[in-house]
Design an enzyme around this catalytic site. Structure first.
Site, PDB file in Angstrom:
ATOM      1  N   TYR A   9       0.836  -1.201   0.000  1.00  0.00           N
ATOM      2  CA  TYR A   9       0.000   0.000   0.000  1.00  0.00           C
ATOM      3  C   TYR A   9       0.872   1.253   0.000  1.00  0.00           C
ATOM      4  O   TYR A   9       0.718   2.144  -0.853  1.00  0.00           O
ATOM      5  CB  TYR A   9      -0.934  -0.004   1.207  1.00  0.00           C
ATOM      6  CG  TYR A   9      -1.573   1.329   1.494  1.00  0.00           C
ATOM      7  CD1 TYR A   9      -2.342   1.971   0.526  1.00  0.00           C
ATOM      8  CD2 TYR A   9      -1.410   1.951   2.730  1.00  0.00           C
ATOM      9  CE1 TYR A   9      -2.938   3.206   0.791  1.00  0.00           C
ATOM     10  CE2 TYR A   9      -1.991   3.174   3.003  1.00  0.00           C
ATOM     11  CZ  TYR A   9      -2.747   3.802   2.031  1.00  0.00           C
ATOM     12  OH  TYR A   9      -3.327   5.019   2.295  1.00  0.00           O
ATOM     13  N   LYS A  39       1.601   4.183  -3.114  1.00  0.00           N
ATOM     14  CA  LYS A  39       1.451   5.631  -2.955  1.00  0.00           C
ATOM     15  C   LYS A  39       2.767   6.356  -3.267  1.00  0.00           C
ATOM     16  O   LYS A  39       2.767   7.448  -3.857  1.00  0.00           O
ATOM     17  CB  LYS A  39       0.984   5.948  -1.543  1.00  0.00           C
ATOM     18  CG  LYS A  39      -0.444   5.545  -1.249  1.00  0.00           C
ATOM     19  CD  LYS A  39      -1.438   6.539  -1.838  1.00  0.00           C
ATOM     20  CE  LYS A  39      -2.827   6.342  -1.266  1.00  0.00           C
ATOM     21  NZ  LYS A  39      -3.758   7.420  -1.597  1.00  0.00           N
ATOM     22  N   HIS A  74     -10.496   0.522  11.153  1.00  0.00           N
ATOM     23  CA  HIS A  74      -9.947   1.606  11.961  1.00  0.00           C
ATOM     24  C   HIS A  74     -10.385   1.478  13.420  1.00  0.00           C
ATOM     25  O   HIS A  74     -11.506   1.074  13.723  1.00  0.00           O
ATOM     26  CB  HIS A  74     -10.358   2.958  11.392  1.00  0.00           C
ATOM     27  CG  HIS A  74      -9.740   3.241  10.054  1.00  0.00           C
ATOM     28  ND1 HIS A  74     -10.154   4.248   9.236  1.00  0.00           N
ATOM     29  CD2 HIS A  74      -8.721   2.623   9.390  1.00  0.00           C
ATOM     30  CE1 HIS A  74      -9.432   4.257   8.122  1.00  0.00           C
ATOM     31  NE2 HIS A  74      -8.554   3.278   8.208  1.00  0.00           N
ATOM     32  N   ARG A  89       0.201   6.113  16.963  1.00  0.00           N
ATOM     33  CA  ARG A  89      -0.084   6.814  15.721  1.00  0.00           C
ATOM     34  C   ARG A  89      -0.363   8.293  15.984  1.00  0.00           C
ATOM     35  O   ARG A  89      -0.719   8.685  17.084  1.00  0.00           O
ATOM     36  CB  ARG A  89      -1.302   6.192  15.013  1.00  0.00           C
ATOM     37  CG  ARG A  89      -1.083   4.786  14.514  1.00  0.00           C
ATOM     38  CD  ARG A  89      -0.086   4.725  13.367  1.00  0.00           C
ATOM     39  NE  ARG A  89       0.099   3.369  12.863  1.00  0.00           N
ATOM     40  CZ  ARG A  89       1.029   2.523  13.303  1.00  0.00           C
ATOM     41  NH1 ARG A  89       1.850   2.898  14.282  1.00  0.00           N
ATOM     42  NH2 ARG A  89       1.134   1.319  12.780  1.00  0.00           N
ATOM     43  N   GLY A 100       2.694  -5.803   8.302  1.00  0.00           N
ATOM     44  CA  GLY A 100       3.017  -4.517   7.701  1.00  0.00           C
ATOM     45  C   GLY A 100       2.755  -3.312   8.572  1.00  0.00           C
ATOM     46  O   GLY A 100       2.983  -2.176   8.137  1.00  0.00           O
TER      47      GLY A 100
END
Length: 316
Positions: A137, A141, A183, A215, A277
């Site tokens: 992913y 990007k 999420h 995060r 990941g």
């Protein structure tokens, strides 16, 4: 400006469309509704149902720019099926850029991701940290970022990439409604609402202060504001990159505590292994965005949870 928003039926795309309209821009939306929702259509926006690759059927010289948010964005899926990300993100975005060039559309704001950074091992990730994605992913990007750099240099495109971290909160009825929902905050709130019996914490053995991943969370309205600002600073022949973050990391357990406080509910959780990941820590320095875009995140993690909780109770 007259603008095309790709992915404008999605969570972030809908709020970006809303904020662009509030600033007086004329917005058209292109979305294939694979993950977006037709019922988020905002009055005054022109809607086109179709893939990013169909942009050539929509764009013409009257457009001033594109805000490109449409993408496949599940880290775990990208590890298991990377080919979906090469086609869904890289190939489709190349066709979008081709369509912009053919129509003479001069600027793009690209919704990139902090996943391009990998796990660089610094307290706060700046734009000078060499990107090193740890999953397909993020790699997809980053490939689009490289496309934009080359397009700016060769053909004069004015491009801005916004690399951001976890997004939360709501803007009125516009809230997270992913399927599947991966999420953390909406999954915890679903438990509080009684729609789920428990939530999962993925990874409790990270080298962090409480063992859970950290995060940098941004309110979706603050994020939309950055996209609006970037449109006005994009310069012909240049590709600017900005990290969007508060500079403050919040752990999974700290999010859990905040959700419990805001909702008044006990939120049962089950501890699960790490997801493939997922880095341990991602926190951004937003200094360059503050200096060059005049962008400062205004809403804290408690407001993100509170706004999301209000929207879930009122509009679910």
């Amino acid at each position: 400006m007259k603008l095309l928003v790709t992915g404008g039926a999605g969570y972030i795309g809908a709020v970006v469309t809303q904020q662009l309209q509030r600033k007086g821009h004329c917005v058209e939306v292109l979305d294939n509704l694979s993950t977006g929702h037709a019922d988020v259509q905002l009055p005054g926006a022109v809607w086109h149902e179709g893939d990013i690759s169909d942009a050539g059927q929509v764009l013409d010289p009257s457009f001033d720019g594109v805000v490109h948010l449409a993408a496949k964005s599940l880290v775990g899926e990208s590890v298991e099926h990377p080919e979906r990300y090469w086609h869904g993100n890289i190939v489709s975005s190349l066709r979008l850029i081709d369509a912009m060039r053919d129509a003479g559309v001069p600027r793009m704001v690209f919704s990139s991701t902090a996943a391009v950074c990998g796990e660089p091992g610094v307290d706060k990730i700046t734009e000078d940290v060499p990107p090193c994605p740890t999953n397909p992913y993020g790699a997809s990007k980053l490939a689009i970022d490289h496309m934009l750099t080359a397009e700016a240099q060769a053909h004069g495109l004015a491009a801005v990439s916004l690399r951001y971290f976890n997004v939360a909160g709501a803007s009125g009825a516009l809230r997270e409604r992913h399927d599947p929902e991966t999420h953390l905050i909406p999954n915890l709130l679903r438990v509080a609402l009684g729609e789920s019996s428990e939530a999962k914490i993925f990874g409790t053995d990270y080298p962090t202060r409480d063992g859970t991943a950290i995060r940098d969370y941004i309110h979706v309205v603050d994020l939309a504001d950055a996209h609006v600002r970037a449109l006005h600073t994009a310069a012909s022949g240049q590709h600017a990159v900005y990290n969007l973050g508060t500079g403050t990391g919040t752990s999974v357990r700290e999010i859990l505590d905040t959700v419990r406080e805001v909702t008044g509910c006990n939120i049962p959780v089950v501890e699960a292994p790490r997801r493939a990941g997922d880095p341990a820590v991602l926190v951004a320095s937003g200094d360059r965005a503050a200096l060059e875009l005049g962008w400062f995140p205004e809403r804290d993690i408690r407001q993100m949870v509170s706004d999301a909780w209000t929207a879930l109770q009122r509009f679910s």
